[in-house]
Design a protein around this motif. Sequence first.
Motif, short mmCIF file in Angstrom:
data_model
loop_
_atom_site.label_atom_id
_atom_site.label_comp_id
_atom_site.label_asym_id
_atom_site.label_seq_id
_atom_site.Cartn_x
_atom_site.Cartn_y
_atom_site.Cartn_z
N ARG A 83 -2.53 0.51 -4.36
CA ARG A 83 -2.60 -0.71 -3.55
C ARG A 83 -2.59 -1.91 -4.51
O ARG A 83 -3.38 -1.97 -5.45
N ASN A 135 -0.18 6.57 -4.77
CA ASN A 135 -0.82 6.04 -3.56
C ASN A 135 -1.66 4.80 -3.93
O ASN A 135 -2.86 4.76 -3.72
N GLU A 149 0.82 -1.22 0.00
CA GLU A 149 0.00 0.00 0.00
C GLU A 149 0.85 1.28 0.00
O GLU A 149 1.95 1.30 0.54
N HIS A 150 0.26 2.33 -0.57
CA HIS A 150 0.78 3.71 -0.54
C HIS A 150 1.96 3.97 -1.47
O HIS A 150 2.51 5.07 -1.46
N HIS A 157 -6.17 2.31 -6.74
CA HIS A 157 -5.84 3.39 -5.82
C HIS A 157 -6.13 2.93 -4.40
O HIS A 157 -7.08 2.20 -4.16
N TYR A 158 -5.31 3.39 -3.48
CA TYR A 158 -5.56 3.05 -2.08
C TYR A 158 -6.87 3.68 -1.63
O TYR A 158 -7.17 4.84 -1.95
N THR A 159 -7.65 2.92 -0.90
CA THR A 159 -8.83 3.49 -0.24
C THR A 159 -8.75 3.07 1.22
O THR A 159 -8.08 2.09 1.57
N ASP A 196 3.91 -1.48 3.85
CA ASP A 196 3.73 -0.05 3.67
C ASP A 196 4.81 0.46 2.71
O ASP A 196 6.00 0.45 3.04
#
Length: 463
Positions: A25, A23, A7-8, A38-40, A52
């Motif tokens: 995932r 950003n 992620e990120h 996209h990260y949510t 991370d």
Amino acid sequence: MTRIAIEHGLVLTMDGAGRVIENGRVVVEGRDIVAVEHYTADPLPDCDLVIDATGRIVLPGLVNSHTHLCMVFGRTIGPERRLLEWLDLLMPMMAAMDQEALYVAELLGCVENIKNGNTSLVENIFMPPSATADIEDAAFRALRDSGIRGTVARATEARHFDPRFCETAGEQAERVGRLAGRWHGSEGDRLRLSIGPLLPWVLDENGFRETRRIARDNGLSLHMHVAESPEFNLMIARHFGRNIRQVELLEEVGCLGPDVQAIACADVSAHEIELLAASGTAVLFDPPTRLFWGTGFPPIRDFLTAGVTCGLATNGAAANCGQDVFESMKYACATAKTAANDPRALTAARALRMATVEGARAIGRPETGSIEVGKRADLITVEARQPHLAPLFDPEKALVYSARGGDVRDAVIDGKVVMRDRKVLTVDENALLSEAEQVARRCAARAGLTLPAARLMQVQDHA
Ligand SMILES: [Zn+2]
């Protein structure tokens, strides 16, 4: 089934559209990539591990399409010699290696590749055949244990070479059949076998045709050095007794095609490039090693213009002394520019594709090489918050021109985390380094090579 999320990070997917996700995932389930988005903030259920990747670039694992891990003990021995003299120097050391020594060499090479972000490689192995066991088993065991994705390309020699390494076509067929049965497609197809001559003149025309037949019978690709230098084409003319260049010879004996990989191609004519392109043969470039030999480098732009599928490689660590595909990308661009007198002869964007998605296709692994749903999960993260990568205006150019293997932090191969924050999880690296030093010295002594005294046997921290 293990579920991992990264992620990120800034995700460079290397898919057909060249999608870049800020950003992002990436979700991995079992061996496969199941989401690229996209990260949510929505929680991801049942995740076994979240990496991370803040401040990092998430990239498909790099493909090192040609190396010789079996020669790694020769690192720094002889890189200031001519290629064939260097080979003569190192062959006695290789002949002194038993299965145990080969396993240590191969494992060392695998760890070096993983630490450089290479999640997939082709190991071009040439060892004296043993009457009692298949020595290549040691290479397969090391690749298996390290967690890397790998093809062992077993080289054959039948003439004009150290007799200890030579075998007949019948012996080759028997050995290849046994190895294919044991290893080809094993570990869920993470491991494969390939074959081909080590040098163009170690087989005659019939030997090439027989090797092609053995490959077909076992469903294997062909992998071989092609036209490494002008000297090599002169040697071909001498040993075949006629004025023929290597790619023309390969066409004559039926050894070109989409299942054939040609490494080097430094001295090829325009006609030979046409033959390679028309047959769909993949070409693998190893610019750092070409520069080390000092015998010339290929006009890469001409291959691209002809539509050839191209991969990148380091070649063996005993030649250029490293396994860093970032270096291969940079020098591929530099040599292409020099050959064409054009700074756009090979762009960073294309070099990055050659080291990932195009390279994967070149070695017959199209199920890897990009971050797309349904592909096998071979991924790396690269630390981007570093002085030598700042400011990060253009991530592709930063990766190709400024990054290096040591910037890679994590490696996921076939859905398994093989390196986390630069610690390789499959191998005790410290113990391996000590063992490799001892085993390499033992093999060198057995081969009659004189080496300087040991300087640093205990390594405490190599992160
Ligand atoms: Zn090579």
